[in-house]
Scaffold this motif. Sequence first.
Motif, PDB file in Angstrom:
ATOM      1  N   UNK A 251      48.265  52.224  46.279  1.00  0.00           N
ATOM      2  CA  UNK A 251      48.375  51.983  47.725  1.00  0.00           C
ATOM      3  C   UNK A 251      47.031  52.066  48.436  1.00  0.00           C
ATOM      4  N   UNK A 252      46.092  52.843  47.901  1.00  0.00           N
ATOM      5  CA  UNK A 252      44.820  53.025  48.606  1.00  0.00           C
ATOM      6  C   UNK A 252      44.057  51.713  48.759  1.00  0.00           C
ATOM      7  N   UNK A 253      44.348  50.740  47.912  1.00  0.00           N
ATOM      8  CA  UNK A 253      43.664  49.457  48.009  1.00  0.00           C
ATOM      9  C   UNK A 253      44.449  48.428  48.821  1.00  0.00           C
ATOM     10  N   UNK A 254      45.755  48.599  48.901  1.00  0.00           N
ATOM     11  CA  UNK A 254      46.607  47.565  49.494  1.00  0.00           C
ATOM     12  C   UNK A 254      46.269  47.335  50.958  1.00  0.00           C
ATOM     13  N   UNK A 255      46.053  48.424  51.719  1.00  0.00           N
ATOM     14  CA  UNK A 255      45.767  48.262  53.150  1.00  0.00           C
ATOM     15  C   UNK A 255      44.503  47.435  53.376  1.00  0.00           C
ATOM     16  N   UNK A 256      43.467  47.722  52.595  1.00  0.00           N
ATOM     17  CA  UNK A 256      42.206  46.982  52.768  1.00  0.00           C
ATOM     18  C   UNK A 256      42.379  45.533  52.348  1.00  0.00           C
TER      19      UNK A 256
ATOM     20  N   UNK B 243      48.361  41.143  41.497  1.00  0.00           N
ATOM     21  CA  UNK B 243      48.000  40.860  42.894  1.00  0.00           C
ATOM     22  C   UNK B 243      49.179  40.425  43.747  1.00  0.00           C
ATOM     23  N   UNK B 244      50.303  40.058  43.117  1.00  0.00           N
ATOM     24  CA  UNK B 244      51.453  39.631  43.920  1.00  0.00           C
ATOM     25  C   UNK B 244      51.994  40.760  44.801  1.00  0.00           C
ATOM     26  N   UNK B 245      51.561  41.993  44.527  1.00  0.00           N
ATOM     27  CA  UNK B 245      52.051  43.124  45.320  1.00  0.00           C
ATOM     28  C   UNK B 245      51.316  43.289  46.648  1.00  0.00           C
ATOM     29  N   UNK B 246      50.262  42.531  46.853  1.00  0.00           N
ATOM     30  CA  UNK B 246      49.472  42.657  48.086  1.00  0.00           C
ATOM     31  C   UNK B 246      49.962  41.652  49.125  1.00  0.00           C
ATOM     32  N   UNK B 247      50.383  42.114  50.298  1.00  0.00           N
ATOM     33  CA  UNK B 247      50.807  41.184  51.346  1.00  0.00           C
ATOM     34  C   UNK B 247      49.659  40.250  51.743  1.00  0.00           C
ATOM     35  N   UNK B 248      49.986  38.986  51.905  1.00  0.00           N
ATOM     36  CA  UNK B 248      49.007  37.980  52.332  1.00  0.00           C
ATOM     37  C   UNK B 248      47.755  37.991  51.467  1.00  0.00           C
TER      38      UNK B 248
END
Length: 376
Positions: free
Chosen positions: A54-59, A83-88
């Motif tokens: 999660x620490x990378x997803x926001x960025x 990478x499909x787990x990252x929104x947009x």
Amino acid sequence: MLSRALLPVLRDRLTNSAKIILLYGPRQVGKTTLVRQVLTELPLRKLEINADELRYVDVLSSRDLNQLKLLVDGYDLLFIDEAQRIPEVGLNLKILHDGLPQLKIIVTGSSSFELANRTQEPLTGRTWTYTLFPIATSELRAQYNPFELRQLLDQQLIYGAYPEVFSLPNQQDKAQYLRELSTAYLYRDVLEMANLRYPDKLRQLLRLLALQVGAPVSLNELGNALQMSKDTVAHYLDLLEKAFVVFRLSGFSRNLRKEVVKMDKVYFYDLGIRNAVLNNFSPLNARPDAGALWENFLVVERRKRNAYAPYPALPYYWRTYTGAELDYVEDVDGQLAGYEFKLTKKASNAPASWVANYPGATYAGINRDNYLDFVL
């Protein structure tokens, strides 16, 4: 460690191209291992990110170039796994690529549905896209001679070609691994892709498809058996394709009145998964479905071969309403090649209607004795 066919391809693209590399493929097929192997050969400072953290997803979903620059500062290459787990993710990769064109980026995903939907439009013209399959016979050829490959054939037909299968010491461990893989990962990706109302129906559908390998599949009949609409069956089948569980082969025709084209055949990307769905790992000589396994094996191995070559063949099956058929047909720039698959060596001639309708086409029978020419 087996050398994968895509290794030199990815190495060349990372060395000589500025485009983003997208690598698709089923879970546990070796995408992360392959990318890490490529990266060890390149004198670059690399940042590896697992999108489950999660620490990378926001960025990575921020749309903020300044934040993205802080993340990759000091690195030459960014590797994002799952990478499909990252929104947009597509839009953010576009921002990063355009803002830092010198940064090399490689991205993996186990769901072509999720990742393609999120990257296709934003990254148009900015990517090289590849698919990694379970181990191909052409990859095994680098370590095994033709005699040894033939000794491995029965194992491939029963336990498939996931990388870990080749390292497990006995049949019991191989079967247990495939059962766990099919339950832990197979349904997970599909169920996460869409809010399915009837997840149990998905398992039932897979079982029916496993029993019909090599035969044209009627969506209406599947719907009736599952008490689902034809459209729902089609939707579930589409999800299974996008999660790299199965794929379809369409009927070939240049004369729609005589040739069957309305129904597709459905094959499994891996026979170990197919046999796990049926919970049947019996030896080949004790199986009534040996012919279906042989056909699935040859079709998927040819698919791998053509993808890795690459070879611009359009694949089909061929069948007429009067019963003439070929298991597999390839169309390469209008030149047709037809094939019949038989496990045992059995002389056969091309169907008369095939010869009459397509006089310039070639024909061959593929059996245990000559299959290596077909899959290599």
